[in-house]
Motif scaffolding. Structure first.
Motif, PDB file in Angstrom:
ATOM      1  N   VAL A   1     111.640 -29.134  19.398  1.00 44.23           N
ATOM      2  CA  VAL A   1     110.787 -29.803  20.384  1.00 44.23           C
ATOM      3  C   VAL A   1     111.498 -29.904  21.730  1.00 44.23           C
ATOM      4  N   GLY A   2     112.822 -30.024  21.705  1.00 41.08           N
ATOM      5  CA  GLY A   2     113.566 -30.059  22.956  1.00 41.08           C
ATOM      6  C   GLY A   2     113.445 -28.770  23.732  1.00 41.08           C
ATOM      7  N   GLU A   3     113.411 -27.648  23.032  1.00 43.94           N
ATOM      8  CA  GLU A   3     113.293 -26.354  23.692  1.00 43.94           C
ATOM      9  C   GLU A   3     111.884 -26.113  24.230  1.00 43.94           C
ATOM     10  N   SER A   4     110.913 -26.852  23.740  1.00 45.88           N
ATOM     11  CA  SER A   4     109.524 -26.708  24.198  1.00 45.88           C
ATOM     12  C   SER A   4     109.017 -28.011  24.805  1.00 45.88           C
ATOM     13  N   GLN A   5     109.910 -28.716  25.481  1.00 47.50           N
ATOM     14  CA  GLN A   5     109.597 -30.076  25.902  1.00 47.50           C
ATOM     15  C   GLN A   5     108.474 -30.187  26.921  1.00 47.50           C
ATOM     16  N   GLU A   6     108.178 -29.119  27.648  1.00 51.25           N
ATOM     17  CA  GLU A   6     107.067 -29.190  28.601  1.00 51.25           C
ATOM     18  C   GLU A   6     105.757 -29.541  27.884  1.00 51.25           C
ATOM     19  N   SER A   7     105.636 -29.106  26.633  1.00 55.10           N
ATOM     20  CA  SER A   7     104.429 -29.404  25.856  1.00 55.10           C
ATOM     21  C   SER A   7     104.339 -30.877  25.476  1.00 55.10           C
ATOM     22  N   PHE A   8     105.463 -31.589  25.592  1.00 57.06           N
ATOM     23  CA  PHE A   8     105.526 -32.985  25.146  1.00 57.06           C
ATOM     24  C   PHE A   8     105.665 -33.976  26.301  1.00 57.06           C
ATOM     25  N   ARG A   9     105.512 -33.498  27.552  1.00 63.60           N
ATOM     26  CA  ARG A   9     105.539 -34.430  28.666  1.00 63.60           C
ATOM     27  C   ARG A   9     104.436 -35.473  28.475  1.00 63.60           C
ATOM     28  N   PRO A  10     104.664 -36.718  28.872  1.00 58.14           N
ATOM     29  CA  PRO A  10     103.664 -37.773  28.636  1.00 58.14           C
ATOM     30  C   PRO A  10     102.270 -37.440  29.151  1.00 58.14           C
ATOM     31  N   ALA A  11     102.181 -36.666  30.249  1.00 57.77           N
ATOM     32  CA  ALA A  11     100.874 -36.326  30.808  1.00 57.77           C
ATOM     33  C   ALA A  11     100.361 -34.971  30.349  1.00 57.77           C
ATOM     34  N   ALA A  12     101.101 -34.272  29.495  1.00 60.86           N
ATOM     35  CA  ALA A  12     100.674 -32.954  29.027  1.00 60.86           C
ATOM     36  C   ALA A  12      99.474 -33.083  28.093  1.00 60.86           C
ATOM     37  N   PRO A  13      98.583 -32.103  28.079  1.00 65.80           N
ATOM     38  CA  PRO A  13      97.420 -32.171  27.185  1.00 65.80           C
ATOM     39  C   PRO A  13      97.798 -32.373  25.724  1.00 65.80           C
ATOM     40  N   GLY A  14      98.889 -31.766  25.295  1.00 67.17           N
ATOM     41  CA  GLY A  14      99.299 -31.889  23.903  1.00 67.17           C
ATOM     42  C   GLY A  14      99.769 -33.268  23.512  1.00 67.17           C
ATOM     43  N   ALA A  15     100.214 -34.045  24.479  1.00 63.74           N
ATOM     44  CA  ALA A  15     100.696 -35.395  24.190  1.00 63.74           C
ATOM     45  C   ALA A  15      99.565 -36.402  24.048  1.00 63.74           C
ATOM     46  N   ALA A  16      98.368 -36.046  24.475  1.00 62.21           N
ATOM     47  CA  ALA A  16      97.242 -36.977  24.449  1.00 62.21           C
ATOM     48  C   ALA A  16      96.830 -37.313  23.024  1.00 62.21           C
ATOM     49  N   LEU A  17      96.338 -38.526  22.827  1.00 64.87           N
ATOM     50  CA  LEU A  17      95.741 -38.878  21.550  1.00 64.87           C
ATOM     51  C   LEU A  17      94.495 -38.033  21.334  1.00 64.87           C
ATOM     52  N   ILE A  18      94.214 -37.715  20.077  1.00 62.31           N
ATOM     53  CA  ILE A  18      93.027 -36.912  19.797  1.00 62.31           C
ATOM     54  C   ILE A  18      91.770 -37.671  20.223  1.00 62.31           C
ATOM     55  N   GLU A  19      90.751 -36.917  20.559  1.00 67.04           N
ATOM     56  CA  GLU A  19      89.534 -37.493  21.132  1.00 67.04           C
ATOM     57  C   GLU A  19      88.922 -38.568  20.245  1.00 67.04           C
ATOM     58  N   GLN A  20      88.935 -38.352  18.940  1.00 61.42           N
ATOM     59  CA  GLN A  20      88.290 -39.292  18.024  1.00 61.42           C
ATOM     60  C   GLN A  20      88.921 -40.682  18.066  1.00 61.42           C
ATOM     61  N   MET A  21      90.198 -40.757  18.483  1.00 67.06           N
ATOM     62  CA  MET A  21      90.921 -42.025  18.443  1.00 67.06           C
ATOM     63  C   MET A  21      91.349 -42.518  19.817  1.00 67.06           C
ATOM     64  N   ALA A  22      90.985 -41.809  20.856  1.00 68.33           N
ATOM     65  CA  ALA A  22      91.516 -42.083  22.186  1.00 68.33           C
ATOM     66  C   ALA A  22      91.237 -43.497  22.675  1.00 68.33           C
TER      67      ALA A  22
END
Length: 203
Positions: free
Chosen positions: A79-100
């Motif tokens: 995950v450290g090597e792909s950390q851009e995907s885990f930025r707090p504002a990244a789409p992947g970090a968002a809660l899923i729509e059903q639970m947002a």
């Protein structure tokens, strides 16, 4: 049990973990979808909130300075090597729509345990919470790690067995077998809601 002293600790219900386009999608999206766990957990969260429990969601995110990320395992290295995907504002970090719109509180961290590397344990105690009902993905990763950690911190911990999922059913069941010994038990959602409503504590 007074539901006001209980929190549902909902772990890693985020796009990176649950959805096909997420970082862990190739490993987890298909078995999660097949299990039906998202719909069950969404209903459970709503019912638990209606009963008076606090809903606390955790997200695995990595800020620009990497926060408290330590690359001491293959998981954390990946995950450290792909950390851009885990930025707090990244789409992947968002809660899923059903639970947002479900959380009372959302807490980010860079650890496998949702209670590590943040002030969440103190915040829970400040709210008078001493019992945790855990949901999330994956059962053998963040769910098991957090449940064991929370137990060691003195919380009364139960993993809601049909509101968690892993990459395969055998792994899920093996993890639940471990948790049945190391926590206060693994009730179903129905049993947990009965307890929240004033019934006998599920074993």
């Amino acid at each position: 049990m007074d539901a006001r002293s209980c929190a549902v600790l909902a772990l890693h219900w985020q796009v990176n973990v649950i959805e096909p386009e997420g970082f862990f999608g190739p490993m987890l999206a298909e078995p999660v979808a097949r299990s039906g766990v998202v719909a069950r957990a969404t209903r459970f969260h709503a019912a638990a909130a209606e009963a008076g429990a606090t809903l606390v969601f955790t997200r695995f995110t990595i800020p620009e300075d990497e926060g408290e990320l330590v690359r001491n395992t293959g998981f954390m290295q990946a995950v450290g090597e792909s950390q851009e995907s885990f930025r707090p504002a990244a789409p992947g970090a968002a809660l899923i729509e059903q639970m947002a719109d479900q959380p009372n509180l959302v807490v980010d961290n860079q650890k496998l345990s949702g209670l590590a590397g943040n002030d969440l344990p103190a915040r829970l105690r400040d709210r008078g919470i001493d019992s945790l009902l855990i949901t999330g993905v994956a059962t053998n990763l963040t769910v098991e790690q957090t449940a064991r950690h929370a137990t060691d911190l003195g919380f009364h911990v139960q993993v809601v067995r049909d509101c968690a999922a892993a990459a395969d059913e055998q792994t899920h069941e093996a993890s639940l077998a471990n948790l049945a010994l190391t926590t206060a038990g693994c009730p179903t959602a129905t049993e947990a809601l009965h307890w929240l409503s004033g019934g006998e504590t599920p074993a």
